[in-house]
Design a protein around this motif. Structure first.
Motif: not given
Length: 696
Positions: A672-696
């Motif tokens: 359905e689409g694309t997500a970009v995670v830059p080098p200085d960010c962290q990424v995880r999946l939550d329990q609902s299957g959402n992508i969560v990107v944490t910014l510095p």
């Protein structure tokens, strides 16, 4: 496979998205290019292919949920019905006078939008009501007949009737409506007492005109959609998203089509609220970036932000009190969504001074971005291809083939070379300019409403939301970005979560400390009966939420605040209006920073009632039926700005992430689409299957 009873179809300017929840709770989707001008073709094709892929019987579908842009496009492109307006003598120019606002203060030659009804078809009749509804001048029926003769000669397709103070006394409007219906039975007719029985002459006139203007094209579209679904063997009831966030049957939409002018963006916000509720996010900025526009709204403490007035057709479509006058007023309840002409298909161009501009013109589905091979006009999508954010060979899971070399050529020849810049540097500049344009939409629903965007998380969706959201959040100092399951078709997902809903209003001008509870209860009972008649479904309980439009006495505009449900029951006392006044003052402080120190009493202007029949669908599984169960797919060079340059970046699927945070860079590619995670960010999946990107 068991029968699927509810399927959703959302039409965008570039893609049409289909979504359904399977019997196991998985989300199944289908994405295909839109088919202008016959948008129904893509809906029928997508619904049929998805159900066939799931081996689900077409004939067992009970509801086809639909979000469309037919009404909005008719206004933006001035392709609505040939419409006439009948109004009180002396008031034919209300549509041009508007509110005497100047949306571009330092542009002396600025021209207001052309009225939807030309002056020769704005017809006056002799009649006059006083503000209390008493008759000052009786209706001259000879004037009405003369207007009918003019409309016949002009072969008008739709008529709007809006008389001064008719919301207090509808008799003159009803009589004119009866005469027109008898003399011109095929014409689409709107009376302001049916569309918007409220004070404010310009807003009431504009809304009634919009209702008539879009009536015939919406009716034709809905009937064609029902016919095509039936021909394909899909006999389910067609339900359409409203601007206010609930769905309603197609017959009700045909009667009052103005209520779907902003229906497409509303579905995504409904989905965002539901995902936030399930995942523990109560304060969210929804960011929806598609192929043509970018939309923003806020969800605060789990509640939608609503507006009682909107403008459509301006460069920044929103309900901001700080703007206005650049579009056509629509005073119907809408989810407070701000929209700008910046999407993946937005065309990049140079102005006369050689400065780079992005949008608002879009390449749409046809001819599409340069990488489609049908045009040499560079777009935001082409810039994202050059930067490595998008797959260089195909989009939408391989269903749309592209050529990255065409993107490079278009940007180099049309933009980079005339500016004397490197192609990659230019593409990144396009990306940043698009983000700057979209920031206007976010600020319109946060900063301009007295809300600090830093206190919200962002939920990003739409075909391009995952590509631009992190950089946009960085500019706004937002800490986390949530990219939900099915983000690229999320407006269709939101339709699945939508309740059957109707919003009705009645005038009630009283000070809160003088209002009669019994009188208010009588009005609410009338609204309740009206809602129940339209919604039907006597076997299901309807939930009612009373609201009121209030202001400080002497103000020109109102805020909508909730009213205690106790007002609907017997035995309620005056304390319900005292609580209303307190709620209004709190909202006034939140939005404008003050409440006049208690110097002015609170005045109720309108009573509202929302009737809702909740859907049984409240969540979807944590995986998609199209999920690719693998980690890293490949690697490619991706440009993350001058601080990082081009970086060899893993291309992964959502299945390649887990609840343990991982440091970027990553490109997450899905059907359905694309997500970009830059080098200085962290990424995880939550329990609902959402992508969560944490910014510095």
């Amino acid at each position: 496979m068991p029968a699927i009873t509810r399927i959703a179809a959302d039409i965008g300017g570039t893609f049409t998205d289909i979504a359904v929840l399977t019997a196991t709770g998985q989300l199944a989707t289908w994405k295909l290019p839109s088919t202008p001008p016959n948008f129904a073709d893509a809906v029928v094709s997508g619904v049929t292919k998805l159900l066939e892929e799931l081996d689900a019987p077409l004939g067992d579908v009970e509801q086809v949920l639909h979000g469309c842009t037919i009404a909005t496009n008719a206004i933006l492109e001035y392709k609505g019905a040939k419409t006439a307006l009948i109004t009180t003598r002396g008031f034919r120019d209300v549509l041009e006078l508007q509110r005497v606002r100047m949306p571009m203060l330092y542009k002396p030659l600025y021209q207001k939008p052309v009225p939807l009804v030309p002056r020769r078809l704005r017809l006056e009749v002799t009649e006059r009501l006083n503000a209390n509804g008493s008759v000052h001048l009786a209706l001259e029926e000879a004037d009405v007949q003369a207007a009918i003769d003019v409309m016949r000669d002009e072969e008008v397709e739709a008529v709007a009737v809006c008389l001064l103070h008719s919301f207090v006394n509808p008799d003159h409007e009803r009589r004119i409506g009866a005469m027109i219906a008898a003399a011109m039975p095929g014409v689409f007719l709107s009376l302001s007492v049916d569309v918007l029985p409220q004070m404010r002459e310009y807003e009431r006139t504009s809304t009634t005109v919009v209702n008539s203007y879009v009536g015939p094209p919406v009716a034709s579209y809905m009937k064609a959609m029902v016919d095509k679904l039936g021909e394909a063997g899909i006999g389910g009831r067609l339900m359409v998203m409203q601007s206010s966030g609930g769905i309603i049957d197609a017959d009700s939409v045909i009667r009052r089509p103005a209520q779907i002018v902003e229906c497409g963006p509303a579905a995504g916000v409904i989905g965002a609220r539901q995902v936030g509720s399930l995942s523990g996010y109560s304060d969210l900025i929804s960011f929806d970036m598609g192929g043509t526009t970018a939309k923003a709204s806020i969800i605060e403490k789990g509640q939608l932000s609503m507006a009682a007035e909107y403008e459509v057709g301006s460069g920044l479509s929103s309900s901001s009190a700080l703007g206005g006058g650049a579009g056509h007023a629509l005073k119907l309840p809408v989810i407070d969504i701000s929209e700008v002409g910046a999407g993946g298909g937005s065309i990049v161009w140079l102005d006369k001074a050689g400065a780079m501009k992005v949008g608002p013109e879009s390449a749409g589905a046809v001819p599409g971005p340069a990488c489609y091979g049908n045009s040499d006009a560079p777009t935001v999508t082409d810039a994202n291809v050059v930067l490595g954010y998008l797959n260089p060979t195909a989009l939408a899971g391989g269903t749309v083939s592209i050529d990255a070399a065409l993107s490079h050529r278009a940007i180099e020849e049309k933009i980079a070379r005339p500016m004397g810049r490197d192609v990659t540097e230019t593409a990144y500049g396009i990306h940043l300019v698009a983000n700057a344009n979209m920031m206007r939409a976010v600020k319109a629903v946060t900063t301009y409403r007295g809300r600090d965007p830093r206190s919200f998380n962002m939920i990003a969706f739409g075909g391009n939301g995952g590509i631009h959201s992190v950089d946009l959040a960085r500019s706004l100092k937002i800490k986390e970005v949530i990219i939900p399951l099915g983000a690229g078709v999320f407006s269709a997902v939101g339709l699945l979560f939508s309740d059957l809903e109707l919003n009705e209003v009645a005038p009630f001008t009283r000070l809160t400390d003088q209002a009669s509870v019994a009188e208010a209860q009588g009005i609410y009972r009338e609204l309740e009966a009206r809602i129940s008649q339209v919604l039907g479904q006597a076997d299901k309980a309807t939930c009612f939420q009373p609201q009121a439009d209030a202001r400080f006495k002497g103000q020109a505009f109102e805020l909508t605040v909730p009213v205690d449900r106790a007002v609907l029951a017997d035995g309620c006392g005056a304390e319900v209006f005292a609580a209303l006044a307190t709620a209004f003052r709190e909202e006034h402080i939140a939005r404008y920073g003050h409440d006049f120190g208690g110097d002015f009493p609170v005045e109720i202007v309108n009573l509202r009632l929302i009737g809702t029949i909740p859907t049984e669908i409240r969540s979807c599984g944590a995986t998609s039926a199209r999920a690719v169960q693998s980690g890293e797919i490949s690697r490619r060079q991706v440009y993350f700005g001058p601080d990082h340059g081009r970086v060899e970046t893993p291309i992964i699927t959502r299945a390649g992430l887990c609840e343990t945070p991982r440091r970027g860079p990553f490109i997450v590619e899905e059907y359905e689409g694309t997500a970009v995670v830059p080098p200085d960010c962290q990424v995880r999946l939550d329990q609902s299957g959402n992508i969560v990107v944490t910014l510095p």
